[in-house]
Design a protein around this motif. Structure first.
Motif, PDB file in Angstrom:
ATOM      1  N   LYS A 167      -1.538  -0.546  -5.477  1.00 49.96           N
ATOM      2  CA  LYS A 167      -1.165  -0.219  -6.866  1.00 49.96           C
ATOM      3  C   LYS A 167      -0.632   1.206  -6.868  1.00 49.96           C
ATOM      4  CE  LYS A 167      -5.375  -2.272  -8.847  1.00 49.96           C
ATOM      5  NZ  LYS A 167      -6.138  -2.150  -7.606  1.00 49.96           N
ATOM      6  N   LEU A 168       0.297   1.494  -7.776  1.00 50.78           N
ATOM      7  CA  LEU A 168       0.758   2.878  -7.923  1.00 50.78           C
ATOM      8  C   LEU A 168      -0.405   3.717  -8.470  1.00 50.78           C
ATOM      9  CD1 LEU A 168       4.297   2.223  -9.410  1.00 50.78           C
ATOM     10  CD2 LEU A 168       3.768   3.052  -7.113  1.00 50.78           C
ATOM     11  N   PRO A 169      -0.443   5.016  -8.144  1.00 51.18           N
ATOM     12  CA  PRO A 169      -1.571   5.849  -8.570  1.00 51.18           C
ATOM     13  C   PRO A 169      -1.899   5.738 -10.070  1.00 51.18           C
ATOM     14  CG  PRO A 169      -0.204   7.066  -7.043  1.00 51.18           C
ATOM     15  CD  PRO A 169       0.493   5.763  -7.287  1.00 51.18           C
ATOM     16  N   GLY A 209       2.232  13.922  -9.452  1.00 50.74           N
ATOM     17  CA  GLY A 209       2.744  14.105 -10.806  1.00 50.74           C
ATOM     18  C   GLY A 209       4.236  14.350 -10.919  1.00 50.74           C
ATOM     19  N   ILE A 210       4.980  14.290  -9.790  1.00 48.75           N
ATOM     20  CA  ILE A 210       6.424  14.552  -9.866  1.00 48.75           C
ATOM     21  C   ILE A 210       7.132  13.356 -10.515  1.00 48.75           C
ATOM     22  CG2 ILE A 210       8.499  14.919  -8.468  1.00 48.75           C
ATOM     23  CD1 ILE A 210       6.322  16.249  -6.438  1.00 48.75           C
ATOM     24  N   SER A 211       7.858  13.613 -11.605  1.00 47.06           N
ATOM     25  CA  SER A 211       8.479  12.520 -12.370  1.00 47.06           C
ATOM     26  C   SER A 211       9.984  12.633 -12.540  1.00 47.06           C
ATOM     27  CB  SER A 211       7.884  12.446 -13.785  1.00 47.06           C
ATOM     28  OG  SER A 211       6.500  12.434 -13.725  1.00 47.06           O
ATOM     29  N   THR A 212      10.507  13.849 -12.508  1.00 52.09           N
ATOM     30  CA  THR A 212      11.942  14.020 -12.793  1.00 52.09           C
ATOM     31  C   THR A 212      12.624  14.785 -11.652  1.00 52.09           C
ATOM     32  OG1 THR A 212      11.722  16.186 -13.844  1.00 52.09           O
ATOM     33  CG2 THR A 212      11.368  14.263 -15.259  1.00 52.09           C
ATOM     34  N   ILE A 229       9.172  16.314  -0.726  1.00 54.80           N
ATOM     35  CA  ILE A 229       8.515  15.797  -1.926  1.00 54.80           C
ATOM     36  C   ILE A 229       7.952  14.391  -1.703  1.00 54.80           C
ATOM     37  CG2 ILE A 229       8.994  15.090  -4.344  1.00 54.80           C
ATOM     38  CD1 ILE A 229       9.414  18.064  -4.000  1.00 54.80           C
ATOM     39  N   PHE A 230       6.757  14.154  -2.223  1.00 52.78           N
ATOM     40  CA  PHE A 230       6.240  12.783  -2.351  1.00 52.78           C
ATOM     41  C   PHE A 230       6.324  12.412  -3.822  1.00 52.78           C
ATOM     42  CE2 PHE A 230       3.969  13.734   1.580  1.00 52.78           C
ATOM     43  CZ  PHE A 230       3.864  12.512   2.220  1.00 52.78           C
ATOM     44  N   VAL A 231       6.889  11.248  -4.128  1.00 49.23           N
ATOM     45  CA  VAL A 231       6.856  10.790  -5.519  1.00 49.23           C
ATOM     46  C   VAL A 231       6.017   9.528  -5.586  1.00 49.23           C
ATOM     47  CG1 VAL A 231       8.172  10.250  -7.585  1.00 49.23           C
ATOM     48  CG2 VAL A 231       9.181  11.639  -5.811  1.00 49.23           C
ATOM     49  N   GLY A 232       4.993   9.568  -6.409  1.00 52.68           N
ATOM     50  CA  GLY A 232       4.085   8.434  -6.535  1.00 52.68           C
ATOM     51  C   GLY A 232       4.523   7.532  -7.651  1.00 52.68           C
ATOM     52  N   SER A 233       3.854   7.657  -8.779  1.00 55.30           N
ATOM     53  CA  SER A 233       4.135   6.763  -9.909  1.00 55.30           C
ATOM     54  C   SER A 233       5.441   7.107 -10.608  1.00 55.30           C
ATOM     55  CB  SER A 233       2.989   6.852 -10.907  1.00 55.30           C
ATOM     56  OG  SER A 233       1.756   6.808 -10.233  1.00 55.30           O
TER      57      SER A 233
END
Lengths: 206, 322
Positions: B69-71, B240-243, B258-262
């Protein structure tokens, strides 16, 4: 400017390691000049030599296509600029790439070095290895090869000189002003491969 | 040449064997840390399906991280979060050409063994999953596969490196769509690095020893790190990276990638957003290019996100005292 102007393609991957290996190789040889990170077509057009580092070839290719660097690099190679491509760099220089598991790839390539690449030819990261290899033809009898998810050359054209093989697989090639390696000379302290490249760039400049 | 500080030399994870007639070594520190160096200036994306992995690869991700599942969904679902289904990991491995990573629980040596046997390219011993051992992390020198670990400060980062981590990422606060915690963590690491470096440069051995005690790390590793003035392994931002602008901002703080999760696959414009985050990470030094990237996404499609101050579950605290 009289010194060499060498660039390391700084889109993605181990740029810093190639930058410092190239810098040290020039110092060791007593060659004057600068080594800089290059990203844009303008920066690339000024160069006497280019190193394309290790990284993910799909990423470096796609992003170099976006800003027009790929086209500029190709023009420069055609005009005789020496290039060293390590791992992903060699994949980018090639005409055709195929993944060992996934098959034919549609990724952007420079389409210049007359070889076919097998990506991930030795397997995944767990199969990555270090081994002593030899590049006798360019005066390097022994070199510590660091192979990380490394590609190999599955077919080489007539004009391509095979510099090194391991277990029957081709892992280093030369075609005119281009040198490509499956392994990462920038991750070792041995500067021989980068020195060879600098010597090529010096001859090109003269 | 890459720093090998903290390398214990004859680790169990190193395998000597012959390739044809040539003697080879696998699982060395050069190979493990070198792998992480190849990811630099890139984006690793969390994915849960083959389709998402394909979108990530096409967008220019340097690797994918497979989760069950995504975080953000882990946070919502509660209960115990474990390593992803092996079948899905294998399907993704068979359909992508970029590296595939997967997470195991903190301290869960056997989930890690299973992932190692599966052949994933890197194992993330992650606080997003429910910790299995409150006191110990995995002794990562025993593995041939490289590990990445989360850290909130220099002490945590160096303790993980001492256990054999080949790469560090900030913990941030996963699944919140809020970069605030990742920013704090990267700044913590940077501030503490400057501190040990200044003590080292001043030649004050006594003070450096007390700093090593404070960080709960061996003196040797602190000394080598201080002389480098940076972590001896690649350091990514995560949490928490979103944009695209989030990614570019963290790159300006000195992260290697960078790691991008959700942030991507919990948004409603995943495909464009994946491409845009990659562009912003590559060209972070050029505000015009980051603007172009930011223009590719629609803020109304971003994941809503959470205030990190009022969370019931703070994943970042997991494993931080060990």
């Amino acid at each position: 400017m009289t010194g060499l102007n060498i660039g390391v393609l700084a889109v993605q991957g181990d740029v810093m390691e190639n930058l410092s290996a190239t810098r040290l190789a020039m110092d060791d040889l007593g060659v004057e000049g600068v080594v800089t990170e290059v990203k844009s077509p303008d920066q690339i057009s000024e160069l006497d030599g280019l190193v394309i580092p290790g990284g993910e070839s799909t990423v470096i290719g796609t992003l170099s296509l976006v800003n027009g660097s790929l086209k500029k690099i190709k023009e420069k190679i055609a005009s005789g600029m020496p290039v060293l491509g390590t791992c992903a760099g060699m994949i980018l220089l090639s005409k055709k790439a195929k993944d060992r598991i996934v098959g034919d790839m549609e990724q952007p390539l420079l389409d210049y070095l007359d070889i076919r690449i097998e990506r991930n030819a030795f397997g995944r990261q767990k199969d990555s290895f270090e081994a002593d290899i030899s590049l006798e033809k360019i005066g390097i009898p022994k070199f510590r090869g660091v192979f990380i998810r490394a590609p190999s050359v599955s077919e080489a054209g007539r004009d391509v000189e095979i510099l090194s093989k391991i277990d029957g697989k081709i892992v280093a090639v030369k075609q005119g002003n281009i040198v490509g390696t499956s392994f990462h000379p920038e991750l070792t302290s041995d500067l021989s491969v980068h020195k060879y490249f600098i010597t090529m760039a010096q001859k090109g400049k003269r | 040449m890459i720093p090998l500080s903290g390398d214990i030399g004859n680790a169990k994870g190193i395998i000597r064997e012959n390739l044809g007639t040539v003697e080879t070594r696998r699982g060395t520190t050069t190979l493990k840390r070198g792998f992480a160096h190849m990811l630099k200036n890139g984006v690793v994306m969390d994915v849960t399906t083959v389709e998402q992995a394909q979108i990530a690869e096409d967008a220019g991700a340097v690797a994918v991280m497979v989760l069950d599942k995504l975080p953000a969904d882990v946070r919502k679902a509660g209960g115990v979060a474990r390593t992803a289904s092996i079948r899905i990991i294998e399907e993704i491995m068979d359909s992508t050409t970029i590296p595939v990573m997967a997470k195991c629980r903190i301290g869960h040596v056997y989930e890690a063994q299973v992932l190692d046997a599966t052949g994933v390219d890197m194992i993330d011993e992650s606080e997003v999953l429910t910790p299995a051992d409150e006191f110990h992390h995995i002794w990562k020198w025993d593995f041939t596969t490289p590990f990445v670990n989360g850290a909130r400060n220099l002490g945590e980062a160096l303790r993980r490196i001492e256990e054999g981590a080949a790469m560090i990422r900030t913990k941030g606060e996963p699944g919140t769509g809020n970069v605030a915690e990742a920013v704090i963590h990267i700044k913590n690491v940077n501030t503490e690095l400057r501190r040990i470096k200044s003590v080292y440069d001043a030649g004050d051995e006594q003070d450096l020893i007390s700093l090593a005690r404070e960080l709960k790390v061996s003196y040797g590793l602190v000394e080598e790190t201080a002389s480098l003035g940076r972590l001896p392994v690649v350091n990514f931002a995560a949490g928490g990276i979103s944009t695209p602008a989030d990614a570019a901002y963290l790159m300006t703080l000195g992260c290697d990638g960078i790691f991008v999760g959700s942030g991507i696959f919990k948004s409603d414009d995943a495909k464009e957003r994946a491409q845009a985050v990659v562009l912003a990470t590559t060209f972070w030094e050029d505000p015009l290019k980051v603007k172009e990237a930011q223009k590719m996404v629609d803020e109304r499609q971003s994941m809503l996100g959470l205030d990190t101050k009022n969370l019931e579950l703070r994943m970042q605290e997991r494993g931080s005292t060990a």
